[in-house]
Design a protein around this motif. Structure first.
Motif, PDB file in Angstrom:
ATOM      1  N   PHE A 190      14.364  52.005 -23.239  1.00  0.00           N
ATOM      2  CA  PHE A 190      14.391  52.676 -21.938  1.00  0.00           C
ATOM      3  C   PHE A 190      15.828  52.899 -21.479  1.00  0.00           C
ATOM      4  CE2 PHE A 190      10.083  50.500 -21.233  1.00  0.00           C
ATOM      5  CZ  PHE A 190       9.392  51.592 -21.723  1.00  0.00           C
TER       6      PHE A 190
ATOM      7  N   PRO B 183       0.411  46.331 -27.680  1.00  0.00           N
ATOM      8  CA  PRO B 183      -0.371  47.570 -27.642  1.00  0.00           C
ATOM      9  C   PRO B 183       0.435  48.765 -27.133  1.00  0.00           C
ATOM     10  CG  PRO B 183      -1.676  45.765 -26.756  1.00  0.00           C
ATOM     11  CD  PRO B 183      -0.311  45.211 -27.057  1.00  0.00           C
ATOM     12  N   ILE B 184       1.282  48.553 -26.157  1.00  0.00           N
ATOM     13  CA  ILE B 184       2.009  49.663 -25.552  1.00  0.00           C
ATOM     14  C   ILE B 184       2.953  50.351 -26.540  1.00  0.00           C
ATOM     15  CG2 ILE B 184       3.884  48.168 -24.723  1.00  0.00           C
ATOM     16  CD1 ILE B 184       2.646  51.002 -22.590  1.00  0.00           C
TER      17      ILE B 184
ATOM     18  N   PHE C 262      12.330  43.488 -19.487  1.00  0.00           N
ATOM     19  CA  PHE C 262      12.907  44.819 -19.695  1.00  0.00           C
ATOM     20  C   PHE C 262      14.374  44.836 -19.300  1.00  0.00           C
ATOM     21  CE2 PHE C 262       8.350  45.993 -18.759  1.00  0.00           C
ATOM     22  CZ  PHE C 262       8.036  46.237 -20.082  1.00  0.00           C
ATOM     23  N   GLU C 263      14.688  44.154 -18.211  1.00  0.00           N
ATOM     24  CA  GLU C 263      16.077  44.157 -17.746  1.00  0.00           C
ATOM     25  C   GLU C 263      17.007  43.517 -18.773  1.00  0.00           C
ATOM     26  OE1 GLU C 263      17.376  45.917 -15.575  1.00  0.00           O
ATOM     27  OE2 GLU C 263      15.412  46.617 -14.878  1.00  0.00           O
TER      28      GLU C 263
ATOM     29  N   THR D 229       5.317  30.958 -21.298  1.00  0.00           N
ATOM     30  CA  THR D 229       4.906  31.714 -20.126  1.00  0.00           C
ATOM     31  C   THR D 229       3.636  32.481 -20.439  1.00  0.00           C
ATOM     32  OG1 THR D 229       5.577  33.425 -18.539  1.00  0.00           O
ATOM     33  CG2 THR D 229       6.313  33.707 -20.790  1.00  0.00           C
ATOM     34  N   LEU D 230       2.880  32.789 -19.409  1.00  0.00           N
ATOM     35  CA  LEU D 230       1.700  33.638 -19.600  1.00  0.00           C
ATOM     36  C   LEU D 230       2.080  35.078 -19.300  1.00  0.00           C
ATOM     37  CD1 LEU D 230      -0.503  31.966 -20.522  1.00  0.00           C
ATOM     38  CD2 LEU D 230      -1.192  31.571 -18.170  1.00  0.00           C
ATOM     39  N   ASP D 231       3.318  35.249 -18.853  1.00  0.00           N
ATOM     40  CA  ASP D 231       3.751  36.527 -18.343  1.00  0.00           C
ATOM     41  C   ASP D 231       4.246  37.439 -19.458  1.00  0.00           C
ATOM     42  OD1 ASP D 231       3.950  38.244 -16.323  1.00  0.00           O
ATOM     43  OD2 ASP D 231       5.809  37.459 -15.482  1.00  0.00           O
TER      44      ASP D 231
ATOM     45  N   GLN E 218       1.980  53.532 -28.070  1.00  0.00           N
ATOM     46  CA  GLN E 218       1.555  54.577 -27.133  1.00  0.00           C
ATOM     47  C   GLN E 218       2.728  55.427 -26.678  1.00  0.00           C
ATOM     48  OE1 GLN E 218      -1.633  55.096 -25.974  1.00  0.00           O
ATOM     49  NE2 GLN E 218      -2.487  53.475 -27.247  1.00  0.00           N
ATOM     50  N   ILE E 219       3.882  54.809 -26.543  1.00  0.00           N
ATOM     51  CA  ILE E 219       5.028  55.528 -26.009  1.00  0.00           C
ATOM     52  C   ILE E 219       5.631  56.449 -27.067  1.00  0.00           C
ATOM     53  CG2 ILE E 219       5.637  53.779 -24.319  1.00  0.00           C
ATOM     54  CD1 ILE E 219       7.738  52.810 -26.373  1.00  0.00           C
TER      55      ILE E 219
ATOM     56  N   LEU F 170      11.746  47.304 -25.839  1.00  0.00           N
ATOM     57  CA  LEU F 170      11.380  48.392 -24.928  1.00  0.00           C
ATOM     58  C   LEU F 170      12.459  48.571 -23.865  1.00  0.00           C
ATOM     59  CD1 LEU F 170       7.545  47.762 -24.448  1.00  0.00           C
ATOM     60  CD2 LEU F 170       8.637  49.701 -25.612  1.00  0.00           C
TER      61      LEU F 170
ATOM     62  N   ARG G 292      17.687  46.067 -21.364  1.00  0.00           N
ATOM     63  CA  ARG G 292      18.616  47.085 -20.848  1.00  0.00           C
ATOM     64  C   ARG G 292      20.044  46.544 -20.832  1.00  0.00           C
ATOM     65  NH1 ARG G 292      16.927  51.589 -17.874  1.00  0.00           N
ATOM     66  NH2 ARG G 292      14.675  51.828 -17.620  1.00  0.00           N
TER      67      ARG G 292
ATOM     68  N   GLU H 140       7.870  27.905 -18.503  1.00  0.00           N
ATOM     69  CA  GLU H 140       8.889  28.900 -18.151  1.00  0.00           C
ATOM     70  C   GLU H 140      10.245  28.598 -18.789  1.00  0.00           C
ATOM     71  OE1 GLU H 140       8.155  31.634 -16.694  1.00  0.00           O
ATOM     72  OE2 GLU H 140       6.086  31.108 -16.196  1.00  0.00           O
TER      73      GLU H 140
END
Lengths: 348, 348
Positions: free
Chosen positions: B269, B291-292, B236-237, B73-75, B295-296, B265, B240, B103
């Motif tokens: 979260f 990268p993120i 993310f889901e 995926t590119l996502d 930062q968090i 992440l 979680r 995908e």
DNA sequence: CTGAAAGCGCTTACAG
DNA sequence: CTGAAAGCGCTTACAG
């Protein structure tokens, strides 16, 4: 299995006992061929593992069923998602996507365009309206379809050409983005504003967003001084640097509009590092609605841009254009402000 | 400017008063052509806006200077970055990248491979080693170069072929990723572990990471029960959901290894939403170093994968292969654990 | 240093 | 329903 050279259509024809013309027809117009001939051809193709040569096909047909897209970067999820929508939709119709990035370098773009044209693509997709005259010239001379996206185009770049020459575009109303942000912040009672944007040179989207923000403030008798507009490279660091600069202003802004979510997140992180309470002391509004912005605390107030759908729409418009020959209408996708935790009432 | 049909090499030849052969030479072997002939040709090209037709060129040459890449995926920023490295490097050497995503659908991949082969690409890049036998068969029959990436390949998929048939690969030691995570968490005193992974079916990277984690625990006499390994869709889901399931275990794990940063992440979260203190009550280790994650707050402990560089290496190996004909050596890029705030001593 | 001509692997009127 | 043949726009031995 075999180490024979790649099979050609003539190998299939020989094995099936027909001419190459018939094989070709069986492939592209099956019902022009008798059922059992078709079956023999199918078998021959299978045993040889025949895959048609697209270069030869493209040369004979005059179209390669390929679309070239040039985006600023793949390193921003927002473009990656649009590319994904574009790629998937094209792929479903038998078109292949050629992708390039120019990393915000306008002269690099010219070379990339040339490279794409040399691959005999049937169409080219460009982001925004700011492109070198040479870019437009090359594409026009090549007679390939050109579709602009992301911007809901005014007249493009420096081309200075009449309206008939304006390439079609499918995108967003970038001024409206700034307007939505401004209206929201004004309603919350803010009166001192800052903007953190990517570089506006060669980036009409960035300019339009600022313009929409500024214009809306002006309608409420609020002037946005140039000093309150910080241009930074895209990235978290740019957002951080932007906030540092804005907090040095006197009076410092109580609300900041960021040109995209990455800048907005950088701004938010910097605020947290600096002990500035968001949104009690500072409100932040972004743009894009990246998946991450609803996960963090506080959630980012932002303008949702449906970029995957944008990619789909662009692909569909292109497919229609290439088959019917009718160029797409200019189109503007709906956007919406999503209010989350980073924006709140102006501090007293 | 003009609405004439696109110029061909014969138009250039006529205008310059030479043969098409000479124009062709001026373009590809300039020093075979006298300087002033070259100049006349250059001018003719400029006035006509001539751009060579790649389809014809590819047909005559037998190579199209195009490379096809298929990513899951590119996502996910991690693939987008690798693609960026690949694209930039190829582009600098005059190669064009064709990109597709499947995908995580293995049978979709077969069609995508066929589409790429039909475009007469010179090489194909695939992520990981888990691919349909038909995928391998199609590529072999087409005699295009195949390079596997992301995995430091063992024997690929179900092909069951001898070592000579194993495609070259440039990637990471995915078992080592799990091992680094396990060693770090063991050192911190943890004894109860959980894993959140993407689906392992058709994903050798995910399997290897878990395997490395599990093996290292086993070396320390700790068994990782199957129930402690949660497979979830990437996102993310998924992270979680994974945490919710793991916290229901008795005893619940005090440390979680996530197959990538997005899952990690999500897990973080969810912990924050649920009021679980990280790292006091729960340690989390991810993989990728997006990268993120630096930062968090707290920063994510993760394994850094140099994916942009991976893209570059893959491109360079391919370019050499296509020019020299020598297939690349298997290669394994260095990775490293980066400790940040989400991992800490095991709770008492 | 340059040109005439064959060939790359397809497709598609044109005949039959 | 099928085949022979020309043509798509290049490149490259082969001659000169």
């Amino acid at each position: 299995m075999n180490t024979l050279p790649r099979a050609r259509i003539s190998d299939v024809a020989t094995l099936a006992g027909v001419s190459t013309a018939t094989v070709s027809r069986a492939l592209s117009n099956p019902d022009m061929v008798k059922a059992d001939t078709r079956a023999r051809i199918r078998d021959a193709i299978a045993t040889l593992g025949y895959v048609p040569d697209g270069a030869a096909r493209a040369l004979a047909l005059g179209r390669a069923r390929m679309v070239g897209a040039i985006v600023p970067t793949l390193d921003n999820a927002i473009f990656a998602r649009a590319v994904q929508g574009l790629q998937t939709t094209l792929s479903n119709s038998g078109y292949q996507l050629l992708i390039s990035a120019h990393e915000y370098n306008l002269s690099a773009e010219i070379e990339v365009v040339r490279a794409l044209l040399e691959r005999a693509v049937d169409a080219i997709v460009l982001v925004g309206t700011d492109h070198a005259p040479q870019t437009y010239e090359l594409i026009r001379a090549s007679h390939v379809a050109l579709l602009l996206t992301w911007s809901h185009a005014e007249r493009p770049g420096a081309a200075g050409s009449g309206d008939a020459d304006t390439p079609p575009s499918i995108g967003f109303d970038n001024q409206l983005i700034g307007q939505l942000a401004a209206e929201h912040l004004l309603e919350l009672g803010h009166r001192r504003f800052g903007v953190i944007s990517g570089f506006t040179r060669h980036n009409d989207r960035a300019r339009q967003r600022i313009e929409g923000f500024r214009r809306t403030l002006a309608q409420h008798e609020i002037r946005l001084p140039d000093a309150n507009i910080i241009e930074q490279p895209f990235g978290f660091e740019g957002g951080r640097a932007g906030l540092k600069l804005l907090t040095q202003l006197r009076p410092a802004p109580s609300a900041i509009f960021c040109g995209n979510d990455v800048l907005a997140l950088g701004c938010l992180f910097e605020a947290q590092s600096a002990g500035i309470a968001v949104p009690q002391q500072l409100s932040i509004v972004g743009c894009d609605n990246l998946p991450i912005v609803s996960q963090i605390t506080p959630g980012l107030t932002t303008v949702l841009l449906p970029t995957y759908e944008l990619g789909e729409r662009v692909a569909r418009a292109l497919l229609r254009w290439l088959s019917d020959g009718v160029p797409p209408q200019r189109e503007c996708l709906p956007i919406e402000l999503i209010v989350r935790g980073t924006s709140g009432p102006a501090p007293a």
